[in-house]
Design an enzyme around this catalytic site. Sequence first.
Site, PDB file in Angstrom:
ATOM      1  N   HIS A 373       0.793  -1.237   0.000  1.00 49.78           N
ATOM      2  CA  HIS A 373       0.000   0.000   0.000  1.00 49.78           C
ATOM      3  C   HIS A 373       0.816   1.273   0.000  1.00 49.78           C
ATOM      4  CE1 HIS A 373      -4.247  -1.132   0.494  1.00 49.78           C
ATOM      5  NE2 HIS A 373      -3.753  -2.251   0.977  1.00 49.78           N
ATOM      6  N   LYS A 564      -8.769  14.416   3.485  1.00 47.25           N
ATOM      7  CA  LYS A 564      -7.915  13.223   3.587  1.00 47.25           C
ATOM      8  C   LYS A 564      -7.028  13.388   4.802  1.00 47.25           C
ATOM      9  CE  LYS A 564      -6.253  14.147  -0.617  1.00 47.25           C
ATOM     10  NZ  LYS A 564      -6.156  12.893  -1.344  1.00 47.25           N
ATOM     11  N   ARG A 565      -6.303  12.338   5.192  1.00 45.87           N
ATOM     12  CA  ARG A 565      -5.368  12.486   6.294  1.00 45.87           C
ATOM     13  C   ARG A 565      -4.379  13.618   6.007  1.00 45.87           C
ATOM     14  NH1 ARG A 565      -5.431   8.651  10.644  1.00 45.87           N
ATOM     15  NH2 ARG A 565      -3.534   9.740  11.275  1.00 45.87           N
ATOM     16  N   LYS A 570       0.901  14.619   1.097  1.00 39.22           N
ATOM     17  CA  LYS A 570      -0.381  14.964   0.479  1.00 39.22           C
ATOM     18  C   LYS A 570      -0.500  16.460   0.208  1.00 39.22           C
ATOM     19  CE  LYS A 570      -2.915  11.002   2.508  1.00 39.22           C
ATOM     20  NZ  LYS A 570      -3.693  10.335   1.444  1.00 39.22           N
ATOM     21  N   THR A 672      -8.174   6.858  -2.903  1.00 38.01           N
ATOM     22  CA  THR A 672      -9.537   6.441  -3.237  1.00 38.01           C
ATOM     23  C   THR A 672     -10.473   7.636  -3.078  1.00 38.01           C
ATOM     24  OG1 THR A 672      -9.751   5.624  -0.974  1.00 38.01           O
ATOM     25  CG2 THR A 672      -9.337   3.987  -2.694  1.00 38.01           C
ATOM     26  N   LYS A 676     -13.926   8.865  -5.202  1.00 35.31           N
ATOM     27  CA  LYS A 676     -15.226   9.223  -4.636  1.00 35.31           C
ATOM     28  C   LYS A 676     -15.658  10.614  -5.105  1.00 35.31           C
ATOM     29  CE  LYS A 676     -13.439   7.424  -0.717  1.00 35.31           C
ATOM     30  NZ  LYS A 676     -13.241   7.259   0.748  1.00 35.31           N
TER      31      LYS A 676
HETATM   32  C1  PLP Z   1     -11.863   7.572   1.108  1.00 34.97           C
HETATM   33  C2  PLP Z   1     -11.455   7.945   2.452  1.00 34.97           C
HETATM   34  C3  PLP Z   1     -10.107   8.167   2.750  1.00 34.97           C
HETATM   35  C4  PLP Z   1      -9.012   8.079   1.714  1.00 34.97           C
HETATM   36  O1  PLP Z   1      -8.844   9.350   1.132  1.00 34.97           O
HETATM   37  P1  PLP Z   1      -7.573   9.673   0.203  1.00 34.97           P
HETATM   38  O2  PLP Z   1      -7.932  10.997  -0.380  1.00 34.97           O
HETATM   39  O3  PLP Z   1      -7.515   8.608  -0.830  1.00 34.97           O
HETATM   40  O4  PLP Z   1      -6.394   9.723   1.082  1.00 34.97           O
HETATM   41  C5  PLP Z   1      -9.762   8.525   4.034  1.00 34.97           C
HETATM   42  N1  PLP Z   1     -10.686   8.655   4.995  1.00 34.97           N
HETATM   43  C6  PLP Z   1     -11.996   8.455   4.745  1.00 34.97           C
HETATM   44  C7  PLP Z   1     -12.978   8.636   5.853  1.00 34.97           C
HETATM   45  C8  PLP Z   1     -12.422   8.095   3.472  1.00 34.97           C
HETATM   46  O5  PLP Z   1     -13.725   7.884   3.248  1.00 34.97           O
END
Ligand code: PLP
Length: 835
Positions: A373, A564-565, A570, A672, A676
Amino acid sequence: MQIARNPALADIRVEDDRTGLSIETLKRAFLDNLFYIQGKFPRLASKNDYYMALAYTVRDRLLQRWLSTAATYTENASRTVAYLSAEFLMGPQLGNNLINLGIYDAVKQAVEELGLDLDELLEQEDEPGLGNGGLGRLAACFLDSLATLEIPAIGYGIRYEFGIFSQGIRDGWQVEITDKWLSRGNPWELARPEWAVEVKLGGHTETYTDEHGQRRVRWVPYEVVKGVPYDTPLLGYRTNNCNTLRLWSAEAPESFDFEAFNSGDYLGAVYDKVTSENLSKVLYPNDNLSQGKRLRLAQQIFFVSCSLQDMLRILQQQQVPITDFAKKFTIQLNDTHPSIAIAELMRLLVDERGLPWDLAWQITQNSFAYTNHTLLPEALECWDLAMFEQMLPRHLQIIYEINHHFLEAVRAKFPNDNDRVARMSLIDENNGRRVRMAHLACVGSHAINGVAALHTELLKQDVLRDFYEMYPEKFQNKTNGVTPRRFVLLSNPRLSKLITGKIGDNWVRHLDDLRQLESYVEDASFREEWWKTKHTIKEELAAYIKQHNGITVDPYSIFDIQAKRFHEYKRQHLNAMHIVTLYNRIKRNPNIDITPRTFIFGGKAAPGYFIAKLIIKLINSIAEVVNNDPDVRDRLKVVFLENYSVKFAQRVYPAADLSEQISTAGKEASGTGNMKFALNGALTIGTLDGANVEIREEVGAENFFLFGLTAQDVYALRASGYDPSHYYHNDWELKEVIDRIASGDFSRGDRNLFQPLLESLLNWDTYLLLADYRFYVDCQERVSQAYRNREHWTRMSILNSARMGKFSSDRSVRDYCRDIWKVQPVKVSLDKQLF
Ligand SMILES: *Cc1c(COP(=O)(O)O)cnc(C)c1O
């Protein structure tokens, strides 16, 4: 439906209160559960009581399908996917179960007729935050897709008593609050104490000769911990397949308590009990970082050993011979966190079942597959050898033995290449001796995959290059995906209705069908509806922001979202630098013609990650100034939404115009969140990183805002000696941004506050923000221009949704099934006689 047994009533069909799906039955069952499970009558019941009563009503309907599924899988001794993951970020269960059962509207009406509001009840649910971010959420999406595709599967993990902390923001800083998600009870799980198992820790090993004259090894542990499974049913979308998420909770074994108790050491016994229970107490809140802590290794062996013993129990129960282990189960390792399973299965087969080493090794390799990952070196797990040996003395011996065979094979394939042997060894001899878990995972698995095309290529060229050269046939790509049930149908009912109105609802299972929307792109009235739908969702988020942050935002402005985190790779701070750039332009010329924007951030920082927390503080500090400066005239707003979670994600993704996917190229494995957002009609501004590359390929380069260095550029720039200060001195607008942050303008005159961040940028800039700054800011200008043409923007938005079919987790899971798991769907029917 059941036929009444009394022959006189033979024609009357009575709906069972626990399985019936009509509105009347749902109402009756709901009141029954309120009375008999919550022990409340309506006048005294709280919203939470109502939520619980509804959850039990829904769970009853799941149980019928769950037991039918278990009976079917058992009868057929079906080949089963065991998905091992230290994290499952499931999100709230109620809404998703209503959707998958197909009773969302019926339940909405039923509770309305009882004077209640379904949205308010859904809001009550505390989500199980048993993960940090993308990795844990991927596991959850895969479980939804597995059940929907009718694939027998079990998710195995840890039932952390405290999940990821709740985030508060005080004076602009993140504060962490423990997540007591179980405090009001969890209606979705069933404890299975009868299937508890024991896990050994510490102690030493002994050799002995068994009754057949075989030399064997026995492990005499220092302590034993009991693992109790808690099961959550996971129903597929409109299928009867209801799979299981089995999470292990640590307890002290009774036998140990008694020993100490008899010796008079009552407090000692209680202490042991408390320390045992610590194993599943709390989720480590680090994303993409391994700290090498002892308790973390203990958590890993704990859930892995419990899960493998559980598989052996199932094997026995279904009378499958142990030699067919790999025919019955295919085990996926979600990152290296569960990779100790390779040594543990060898121990169980060789030490406890008496199999010869070579046969055990064949079974083990045939059973496991490993998903990598990350490309970040600090995330690769390596355990201090002394600590490892102290906790897992037998596993270390087994790893030595595996290593011995493996390095012989390396020498045979690459003679006279000692550097290679040292690089590939399962034991790192250079940094204080350490056990390399990624190497163990590669050696012990028959398949190794990355999570996006670019990521897999970089694994082969760089991080796992030696292993690729050794075992090219093991490597494959499996691009991540997300479930359209939760992340469109449930979270975006308005857009779902619009889509279904045009093309029917097949897209929910076959996301490629969204392509049919392309034929409406030139339909002006459809575009108008699309735009209005997005606008309404933005108004709803604006109302939420007003309520929670007290900030008024303009739903006509660009909703520019980064959720995101928080992590330096990032690059949320690159986004912040863009905001300051626009602010500076306004300060220079308050009448400048600027496209209004609302910058929305959400995300948690690991509690020990100082710079990430300082970036959160920076964003909140910029917000305070920008949002209140009369010169800005409300054209820019900055909002930080606290406590980003799945519940939250479902609210945020649908409302975005612009999705920020701006990681340093070569650092984000897949992402991911990017999927979304785009699926819900956001346009992406992004680098060529992770799955952005494939998203751009699918939606078309003309519908994607690309900027910045490529992964190759990044390598080349570093190799040539990167000097961030060069960019600072040669781009006056960049200099102005850094200087304003340094000046104290955003920190009430405090010039020291952001120094650690600025110094790191000017001196090292590990993630190349300064090198990408100009590309990014110019690209954002193109975004602003494009947004001014509503028709054009809406076309691009529709095309983004329409072309995201590839990124359904159904596609990912099908790919795993075909190429790695070799597992077939099993139909479940409900007419089975269960009693
Ligand atoms: C999809 C999702 C992530 C992943 O987000 P990235 O932008 O791909 O880092 C992290 N936290 C939650 C709650 C998510 O739904």
